[in-house]
Design a protein around this motif. Structure first.
Motif, PDB file in Angstrom:
ATOM      1  N   SER A 197      50.995  97.012 -75.651  1.00 50.23           N
ATOM      2  CA  SER A 197      51.227  98.019 -74.612  1.00 50.23           C
ATOM      3  C   SER A 197      51.064  99.433 -75.167  1.00 50.23           C
ATOM      4  N   ARG A 198      51.538  99.640 -76.404  1.00 48.17           N
ATOM      5  CA  ARG A 198      51.379 100.954 -77.026  1.00 48.17           C
ATOM      6  C   ARG A 198      49.902 101.275 -77.247  1.00 48.17           C
ATOM      7  N   ARG A 249      47.406 100.195 -75.455  1.00 50.88           N
ATOM      8  CA  ARG A 249      46.795 100.518 -74.162  1.00 50.88           C
ATOM      9  C   ARG A 249      47.143 101.943 -73.742  1.00 50.88           C
ATOM     10  N   LYS A 250      48.390 102.345 -73.957  1.00 55.49           N
ATOM     11  CA  LYS A 250      48.790 103.712 -73.601  1.00 55.49           C
ATOM     12  C   LYS A 250      47.998 104.735 -74.410  1.00 55.49           C
ATOM     13  N   TRP A 251      47.833 104.453 -75.692  1.00 57.28           N
ATOM     14  CA  TRP A 251      47.077 105.375 -76.543  1.00 57.28           C
ATOM     15  C   TRP A 251      45.634 105.461 -76.066  1.00 57.28           C
ATOM     16  N   ARG A 286      45.331 107.647 -73.004  1.00 60.86           N
ATOM     17  CA  ARG A 286      45.338 109.082 -73.282  1.00 60.86           C
ATOM     18  C   ARG A 286      43.979 109.554 -73.782  1.00 60.86           C
TER      19      ARG A 286
END
Length: 218
Positions: free
Chosen positions: A108-109, A111-113, A116
């Protein structure tokens, strides 16, 4: 930061890398040249302090300090060394690099990165399926997540195809952000990028000449 390769060569009983001189420094993108399959990676290893030259010397801020070079310079996308495995998902590459950078990792981290970076749609792709510009940008952005990194040595971005002016523009963007950038490519890229970089077909052939914009490995 200023890194100088002063007539460095690598032999190991064979002509692995002929005598090469180049300089790259903070706030500037530099184009270095190395032909054949092996030489770009060897030049990248030398320029990032990960290999000791058989001849010549490599200086960082006027001193021989390979440990400092390894800490401050990231070796990006070098085949069989720092390039990601081709079938690994983009999110897997990101998650691993987040972990190495001391950041919270996980799918999940990652994907968030990627979101951005405007690359959320690429999360499940094999990294080998990324177009050249997105690949180089992503790998460079991941490299500079490590707080000590002040320089980037990008190996053979031209091997992925596409317009060399695109990855050269990315390197220039990182230089504008305050990094020392060395991008190592072949002769064909030199000819294309001449009008952009000031490098042209009349580059001196003497490998011992000081070349402030690029290096030569004849």
């Amino acid at each position: 930061m200023r890194v100088q390769l002063d007539v460095v060569g690598k032999a190991e009983g064979k002509d692995v890398l002929p005598a090469t001189t180049l300089v790259f420094e903070t706030g500037r993108a530099t184009l270095g040249f190395a032909e054949t399959e092996q030489r770009p990676s060897v030049l990248g290893l030398l320029a990032s302090g990960r290999m000791r030259p058989d001849s010549g010397r490599v200086l960082i801020d006027g001193e021989v300090d390979r440990a400092q070079m390894r800490r401050r310079i990231a070796l990006v996308d070098a085949p069989d060394i720092s390039a990601p495995e081709p079938n690994v998902a983009v999110s897997g590459v990101v998650g691993e690099e987040l972990m190495f950078a001391g950041r919270r990792a996980g799918r999940s981290r990652a994907r968030k990165w990627l979101g951005r970076l405007g690359m959320a749609d690429a999360a499940r792709l094999p990294v080998s399926n990324l177009d050249p510009a997105r690949r180089i940008r992503m790998l460079c952005e991941l490299a500079v997540l490590r707080g000590d990194v002040e320089g980037l040595v990008v190996v053979s971005p031209d091997r992925h195809g596409g317009d060399p002016r695109v990855w050269w523009g990315l390197g220039s963007d990182f230089a504008d952000r305050g990094y020392a950038v060395l991008m190592i490519a072949g002769e064909a890229s030199r000819l294309v990028l001449g009008p952009v970089t000031g490098v042209g077909p009349d580059v001196p052939a003497d490998p011992t000449a000081e070349l402030p914009v690029e290096g030569t490995a004849p």
